[in-house]
Design a protein around this motif. Structure first.
Motif, mmCIF file in Angstrom:
data_model
loop_
_atom_site.group_PDB
_atom_site.id
_atom_site.type_symbol
_atom_site.label_atom_id
_atom_site.label_comp_id
_atom_site.label_asym_id
_atom_site.label_seq_id
_atom_site.Cartn_x
_atom_site.Cartn_y
_atom_site.Cartn_z
ATOM 1 N N ASN A 75 29.161 -23.611 38.433
ATOM 2 C CA ASN A 75 30.200 -23.395 37.437
ATOM 3 C C ASN A 75 30.749 -24.738 36.975
ATOM 4 O O ASN A 75 30.711 -25.728 37.710
ATOM 5 C CB ASN A 75 31.348 -22.552 38.007
ATOM 6 C CG ASN A 75 30.914 -21.145 38.340
ATOM 7 O OD1 ASN A 75 30.303 -20.462 37.520
ATOM 8 N ND2 ASN A 75 31.216 -20.700 39.553
ATOM 9 N N ARG B 257 39.055 -20.419 33.332
ATOM 10 C CA ARG B 257 38.035 -19.890 32.417
ATOM 11 C C ARG B 257 36.652 -20.279 32.932
ATOM 12 O O ARG B 257 36.037 -21.224 32.443
ATOM 13 C CB ARG B 257 38.247 -20.391 30.997
ATOM 14 C CG ARG B 257 38.518 -21.880 30.888
ATOM 15 C CD ARG B 257 38.844 -22.302 29.457
ATOM 16 N NE ARG B 257 38.973 -23.744 29.351
ATOM 17 C CZ ARG B 257 37.982 -24.572 29.076
ATOM 18 N NH1 ARG B 257 36.775 -24.086 28.868
ATOM 19 N NH2 ARG B 257 38.182 -25.870 28.996
ATOM 20 N N ILE C 90 32.944 -20.997 33.600
ATOM 21 C CA ILE C 90 31.777 -21.120 32.741
ATOM 22 C C ILE C 90 30.571 -21.410 33.629
ATOM 23 O O ILE C 90 30.562 -22.383 34.374
ATOM 24 C CB ILE C 90 31.957 -22.251 31.709
ATOM 25 C CG1 ILE C 90 33.113 -21.921 30.771
ATOM 26 C CG2 ILE C 90 30.672 -22.460 30.918
ATOM 27 C CD1 ILE C 90 33.375 -22.994 29.743
#
Length: 492
Positions: free
Chosen positions: A175, A184, A186
């Motif tokens: 990540n 958030r 990703i």
């Protein structure tokens, strides 16, 4: 006859079988040992291989982040030359259009910067913001740039190196750690290293030196004096005006060309060329530099609408009144004054700050006793498309030089070199930025005092005169460039 006992044959066979078994066991031991050693060596080599590539990726990520900062500065500079093209390929955070000048909104761009060996890529994600908290006392907007540099990592999703290196690099294997920290997550498809640089970028004003020429400076009289003062500092000025007893030595002169001919003038400051020479420099008190270069950005015709009731041409006595908030806008075809005619720009009765902006699409010509007169507290920006001949009684400005700013607009035909000529009876108090213009200063038989800052294509000074640079102008006027004033790496 020799005979052999049949009993010894099985014994020999047994011994040979035992020896063969030992050899096999020995070979197996050697093979196992070699395999273990090979595994250890391969593990060490693999670890070092990963460490080398992860370290390289870590350094490449910094280079990518720095490249992102350079890209942001280039776009800001583009906004000075062609505002519609600046940031045109960027994506705005809120999805709307406009530049980074409107508050805290920002632009982002993911730019591929480099494709290295083995297909490894480096890129940067850049954010340019213009928060209201980054406006200085003059209302000039500064910018914040956050550039995140990424570089792909070879060798799989396995950390290598000692624990301190691992903690420093904080590679993204599964990540994006920064996105995850912001709530958030990703997912990372290809392992990469990332580094973040945050910089503060300051706009640079047009009036950075006493004299600044793109090509050449010529001084043709030994009585010429260039020095400085500071209208904002009582220790360097008297009642905000030049005092020879408080002379400062920051009256710098510079050119992007190769020649400055001082002509035995007295320069209280530095003299700088771009790989050239300062001729007859015996009276230069500062340092002589040969590695100077500052780009002169052209001045575009300002977009403006004239206010109702304002004149369209000035050829006789004319008066306008500057306004205290938004500048009074005036567009003229020319200013041509002779005899005793005057163009007056009045201000407030109490001398409080008022503002006006004038665009002259033709020439300015003052002769005889013709004069432009600014009232107390008036701040005037005057853009000229043609030539400007400020002879006659010139410009009367009772305020600081920064209150009267003149700008020479870029010519459509680059072969045309228009001229600003300053030769008035009463000297000159103002500032001039005209990158495409020849600036001519003509002194008389007595010393003419010229206060301010002057930048042009070429500068010629003749006669007896002195130029006093107001150091308070260094960060003022139209923005002519940008520079990084704060740089740090965010290691969070």
């Amino acid at each position: 006859m020799i005979t052999t006992s049949t009993q010894t044959v099985p014994r020999i066979i047994r011994l040979r079988r035992r020896e063969a078994g030992n050899v096999i066991l020995l070979c197996l031991g050697i093979i196992i040992t070699l395999a273990i050693l090979s595994a250890v060596v391969l593990n060490i080599l693999g670890t070092r291989h990963r460490q080398a590539f992860q370290t390289a990726a870590w350094h490449n990520a910094l280079l990518a982040a720095e490249g992102g900062v350079d890209t942001a500065v280039a776009e800001l500079r583009q906004s000075l030359v062609n505002p519609t093209a600046a940031f045109s390929s960027w994506t705005r955070a809120d999805g709307s259009s406009g530049g980074p000048n409107d508050g805290s909104t920002y632009f982002t761009s993911s730019v591929l910067l480099r494709s290295g060996e083995g297909g490894q890529r480096s890129w940067a994600t850049i954010e340019v913001s213009a928060p209201a908290t980054l406006r200085d006392d003059n209302g000039t907007q500064w910018y914040r740039v956050r550039s995140t540099g990424y570089s792909e990592v070879s060798g799989g999703r396995v950390l290598a190196g000692n624990s301190m290196d691992v903690q420093l690099r904080k590679l993204n294997f599964h990540n994006d750690r920064r996105a995850s920290a912001e709530g958030r997550p990703i997912t990372v498809n290809i392992p990469n290293a990332s580094r973040v640089i945050e910089v503060i970028i300051k706009p640079v004003g047009a009036f950075r030196a006493a004299l600044f020429a793109e090509e050449r400076i010529d001084m043709n009289n030994h009585n010429i004096v260039v020095d400085s003062y500071d209208s904002t500092d009582p220790a360097k000025s008297t009642n905000a005006f030049y005092d020879p007893a408080k002379r400062q030595e920051n009256g710098d002169i510079a050119t992007n060309g190769s020649v400055i001919d001082v002509g035995n003038a007295h320069i209280y400051g530095d003299a700088s060329t771009n790989g050239g020479s300062v001729l007859r420099a015996g009276n230069v008190t500062g340092t002589i530099h040969s590695d100077f270069y500052n780009e002169l950005f052209p001045v575009s015709v300002p977009t403006m609408t004239p206010h109702m009731g304002t004149p369209s041409v000035v050829r006789a006595n004319t008066t306008i009144t500057a306004t205290p908030s938004n500048p009074l806008m005036v567009i003229l075809s020319e200013i041509k004054l002779s005899g005793s005619a005057a163009f007056r720009i009045n201000g407030a009765a109490d001398g409080s700050p008022t503002y006006a902006q004038i665009l002259v699409n033709g020439d300015i010509s003052l002769s005889g006793q013709g004069q432009i007169i600014l009232g107390p507290g008036v701040n005037l920006r005057l853009f000229v498309v043609g030539n400007a001949d400020l002879t006659g009684n010139g410009v009367a400005n009772p305020n600081r030089p920064l209150n009267f700013q003149m700008y020479g607009v870029e010519q459509l035909n680059p072969s045309i070199v228009p001229e600003f000529k300053i030769a008035g009876n009463g000297g000159f108090r103002g500032s001039l930025y005209a990158p495409n213009y020849l600036i001519t200063m003509v002194g008389g038989g007595h010393t003419d005092s010229i206060f301010g800052s002057f930048a042009g294509r070429r500068i010629n000074m003749t006669g007896v005169q002195s130029v006093h640079y107001d150091e308070a102008m260094a960060d003022a006027g139209l923005v002519s460039d940008f520079k990084v004033v704060s740089w740090f790496e965010d290691n969070r």
